[in-house]
Structure formats: structure tokens, C-alpha cells
Write an enzyme that holds these catalytic residues in place. Structure first.
Site, PDB file in Angstrom:
ATOM      1  N   SER A 181      12.365  -2.643 -29.798  1.00 37.65           N
ATOM      2  CA  SER A 181      12.629  -3.857 -30.567  1.00 37.65           C
ATOM      3  C   SER A 181      13.633  -4.724 -29.815  1.00 37.65           C
ATOM      4  O   SER A 181      13.373  -5.118 -28.688  1.00 37.65           O
ATOM      5  CB  SER A 181      13.122  -3.487 -31.969  1.00 37.65           C
ATOM      6  OG  SER A 181      13.278  -4.637 -32.773  1.00 37.65           O
ATOM      7  N   THR A 182      14.786  -4.992 -30.404  1.00 38.15           N
ATOM      8  CA  THR A 182      15.774  -5.870 -29.777  1.00 38.15           C
ATOM      9  C   THR A 182      16.183  -5.339 -28.404  1.00 38.15           C
ATOM     10  O   THR A 182      16.599  -4.192 -28.282  1.00 38.15           O
ATOM     11  CB  THR A 182      17.020  -5.991 -30.667  1.00 38.15           C
ATOM     12  OG1 THR A 182      16.620  -6.353 -31.986  1.00 38.15           O
ATOM     13  CG2 THR A 182      17.978  -7.035 -30.130  1.00 38.15           C
ATOM     14  N   HIS A 208       8.598  -5.212 -31.361  1.00 40.20           N
ATOM     15  CA  HIS A 208       8.763  -6.119 -32.493  1.00 40.20           C
ATOM     16  C   HIS A 208       8.862  -7.553 -31.980  1.00 40.20           C
ATOM     17  O   HIS A 208       9.809  -7.903 -31.273  1.00 40.20           O
ATOM     18  CB  HIS A 208      10.031  -5.784 -33.284  1.00 40.20           C
ATOM     19  CG  HIS A 208       9.968  -4.462 -33.977  1.00 40.20           C
ATOM     20  ND1 HIS A 208      11.093  -3.785 -34.385  1.00 40.20           N
ATOM     21  CD2 HIS A 208       8.916  -3.689 -34.355  1.00 40.20           C
ATOM     22  CE1 HIS A 208      10.741  -2.657 -34.976  1.00 40.20           C
ATOM     23  NE2 HIS A 208       9.427  -2.577 -34.956  1.00 40.20           N
ATOM     24  N   MET A 301      17.231  -2.267 -33.267  1.00 38.10           N
ATOM     25  CA  MET A 301      17.978  -2.042 -34.500  1.00 38.10           C
ATOM     26  C   MET A 301      17.082  -1.358 -35.529  1.00 38.10           C
ATOM     27  O   MET A 301      15.871  -1.565 -35.552  1.00 38.10           O
ATOM     28  CB  MET A 301      18.478  -3.386 -35.037  1.00 38.10           C
ATOM     29  CG  MET A 301      19.259  -3.299 -36.348  1.00 38.10           C
ATOM     30  SD  MET A 301      20.711  -2.228 -36.249  1.00 38.10           S
ATOM     31  CE  MET A 301      21.815  -3.254 -35.281  1.00 38.10           C
ATOM     32  N   ASP A 304      12.732   2.169 -37.195  1.00 40.04           N
ATOM     33  CA  ASP A 304      11.280   2.183 -37.015  1.00 40.04           C
ATOM     34  C   ASP A 304      10.925   3.134 -35.873  1.00 40.04           C
ATOM     35  O   ASP A 304      11.531   3.088 -34.807  1.00 40.04           O
ATOM     36  CB  ASP A 304      10.773   0.769 -36.703  1.00 40.04           C
ATOM     37  CG  ASP A 304       9.249   0.671 -36.752  1.00 40.04           C
ATOM     38  OD1 ASP A 304       8.617   1.512 -37.423  1.00 40.04           O
ATOM     39  OD2 ASP A 304       8.702  -0.250 -36.116  1.00 40.04           O
TER      40      ASP A 304
END
Length: 365
Positions: A181-182, A208, A301, A304
Site C-alpha cells: 500500500s503506502t 492499493h 498502513m 490488509d
């Protein structure tokens, strides 16, 4: 609670005012200055020392990309980009991620968005998230090397002329699944560019990211990697040596079609706020009982991927790799998986490809 000092950079006085007003509504955020272009931003960063910068991509004098490169070289700090949803905007945003931006927010209706209120909560959330980024990692990764690595060269040699007999484990069908993600676009670049062209497994990836950006991400990674990287399409047969990235706004699943594996792309409900979701991908891969699964969770973050990884481990024949805290830009997703005690290897980013390849080649670790 620490106050987050923010510098807002945008060539539009209207946008500077709107962004400042939105951010200032949150009790934890204080806008300590604004800048009208990249050159102005660099001067303000030197004097004000903000915790986070919001940076417009399209500006005169010095645009956002040029400013970002200098920021990451001279004063590495968390940057959240504001970009348009055009094709060019998407390509520039992906470049910004590779140059070191933590995250991005898309302006709903172009350069001057009168309806920016639609992304107000997202902007606040991402600024707060950016303030928690691992600065030591950002400084270390300020300049990414995209040249052929010694690891890639070594595995190319092994591929052409094996140094030892191929084990029975190596002959078993493999699939690699990655969730991030991030900070993920940069991490994916680090990992995928180290893989040999003829890796004996397909790679399925959830990053993401909203609709309209994953195709540019795939194209960018494809141009840098030996393997083929593309945005996944519904119904396509998965091939060894190819990485498939879930399209933004869609879940990616893996399903059987006779002897082959195919990608399934669908828009069922988001899982824990995410679509695509790492959990959804991992759970679909857990049904492949005759495959060895290599699962990787990197920077991001939240949690998931943890529930999906638990299903993968319960299905058997799964090796799990989590990025270590020392290299993760945001240690949330790997930390959650590690805390669940379902990870086999906690590995710094630069060693993840090597660890993956040992399992793909049937050598173990």
C-alpha cells in the site's frame, strides 16, 4: 499528540487557500506556510522545516516533479502529491511515487477544483499518515538504483546454466502473490527489477491505488524490469515471468480454468475499505492446493493481507515474507502479519527478491 506542521505548495492562490482551510480544521494539523511553485517550496522547506509537504504536480518556474526530486535529495521528508486524473496526470503521479512521494490525492475536476471538498477527508487522512512515515528509510532510498543488480545477474546465470540439479520441489508449480500500500510503488520497483526474465512463476499483485493509476504504474514498472509487468485483465491466462497488477477500484482473484490459472477482476464490495484488497487476492490463491505459494507483504498502513495470509498458511504449502521495519516506509501491514505469527521471513526490502527466488527455484532459505 504531536502537531503536524505542513507546507502547502500550489500555483493557484485559490487552491492554496482551500487546502490550507481544509487541513487547518483538523486539531492535529497546522499549516505553517504556503508556496506558489517548486522553487519557492524549496526555499520555504529550508527555513520552515515542515513535517509534511502537499505538492501540486503542475506548476510554473519549477514543477512538482522537479521540486520533489530536489526535496528528496536535499531535505528528504514526507510529500503528498495533488494530481489530476488525466493520462498525463496519472503518469506524472506514478513518477512522483518512484521519486519518493509517500502518497497522492487526485483533484476531482482538474487543476483548480472547485469541488475539492470531495477529497477533504482523504487529504487530511493522508497528511496524517505521511507524518508517520519512516524518515530513515526515506533518506536511505532517496536515490533508487534502477540498473541491473548483482542479484539479477546471478539468477540469470543460474537460469541459463543451473549450478546444481533441479530439485523435486523446484518442479512443483509456483505462484507469487504480493500485497502493498503506502510506499508500495517504490518498493515494487525495488523488488520487480531484481527478478530474472524467466522466473518460473506468475506474480499477482495488489497495490492499493484508485482507478486510472494502476495502468501507468504497470507500464512504468514494465519499462524498468526484465519480467513483463501489466495491469491484470479479466479472464487472461497467467503466464510465468509476468507480473499482474490489480486494476485500481477492482478486486483481483486467481481461479482455475482447466490446467491453467486465470485472472478474475471484479467489483464486489470493498474489504475493510479496500478495493483492490490483498485479503481477497490471498484468499483466492489459498484454493490452489497443488501450487506452492510465496506470499509477500510490504509497506502500507493497516492490516490488509493478514487475514488472507492466515488462509494461505492454513491451506498449506505457503511461505510468507514480510518487509522488515528498518526498510518499510509505513510498517503497518507487515507488522500486523508478523504479530499474527504467520510469517516465515522478516526481510529488508533489498533482500525480498532474493528470498522469493530461493523458494521459486526450490532451494529453500
Amino acid at each position: 499528540m504531536k502537531t503536524i506542521h505542513v507546507l502547502v505548495v500550489d500555483d493557484s492562490a485559490f487552491m492554496r487557500k482551500v487546502i490550507t482551510d481544509f487541513l487547518s480544521e483538523h486539531p492535529q494539523i497546522k499549516v505553517i506556510g504556503t508556496a506558489r511553485n517548486g522553487k519557492d517550496a524549496l526555499e520555504k522547506i529550508s527555513s520552515l522545516r515542515p513535517d509534511v509537504v502537499t505538492l501540486d504536480v503542475e506548476m510554473p518556474v519549477m514543477n512538482g516533479l522537479e521540486a520533489l526530486k530536489q526535496i528528496m535529495h536535499e531535505h528528504p521528508l514526507p510529500v503528498v502529491m495533488l494530481s489530476s486524473t488525466t493520462k498525463e496526470g496519472a503518469e506524472n503521479t506514478i513518477l512522483a511515487m518512484q521519486y519518493g512521494a509517500i502518497d497522492f490525492v487526485t483533484k476531482p475536476s482538474g487543476t483548480i477544483s472547485l469541488d475539492l471538498h470531495k477529497v477533504k477527508e482523504e487529504l487530511i487522512h493522508k497528511v496524517i499518515l505521511a507524518s508517520r512515515a519512516n524518515l530513515r528509510t526515506m533518506e536511505k532510498q532517496a536515490r533508487i538504483e534502477t540498473t541491473t543488480s548483482p542479484l539479477l545477474q546471478s539468477y540469470s546465470k543460474i537460469e541459463l546454466k543451473p549450478s546444481r540439479p533441479i530439485s523435486s520441489t523446484a518442479r512443483q508449480k509456483k505462484i507469487v502473490c504480493i500485497g502493498t500500500s503506502t510506499g508500495g510503488p517504490r518498493a515494487l520497483q525495488q523488488v520487480l527489477t531484481q527478478l530474472p526474465k524467466h522466473i518460473a512463476a506468475p506474480i499477482v499483485i495488489v497495490q492499493h491505488m484508485p482507478k486510472g493509476f494502476t495502468k501507468s504504474l504497470a507500464q512504468r514498472l514494465d519499462s524498468l524490469s526484465r519480467i513483463h509487468v501489466k495491469e491484470a485483465e479479466d479472464g487472461e491466462v497467467l503466464q510465468n515471468g509476468t507480473a499482474y497488477i490489480a486494476p485500481g477500484g477492482f478486486h483481483l482473484l486467481v481461479a482455475r480454468s482447466g490446467e491453467a490459472l486465470v485472472a478474475r477482476v471484479e467489483q464486489s464490495l470493498p474489504r475493510n475499505g479496500h478495493r483492490p484488497s490483498v485479503d481477497v487476492l490471498f484468499e483466492s490463491v489459498s484454493d490452489l492446493s497443488d501450487y506452492e505459494k510465496i506470499a509477500v507483504i510490504m509497506t502500507g498502513m493497516g492490516s490488509d493481507g493478514t487475514a488472507g495470509l492466515r488462509k494461505l498458511k492454513e491451506s498449506g504449502n505457503t511461505k510468507a515474507i514480510a518487509e522488515s521495519e528498518e526498510t518499510a516506509v509505513v510498517f503497518g501491514m507487515p507488522k500486523a502479519a508478523i504479530a499474527a505469527n504467520i510469517v516465515d521471513h522478516v526481510t529488508p526490502l533489498e533482500k525480498i527478491a532474493e528470498t522469493m527466488m530461493k523458494y521459486v527455484d526450490g532451494q529453500g532459505v
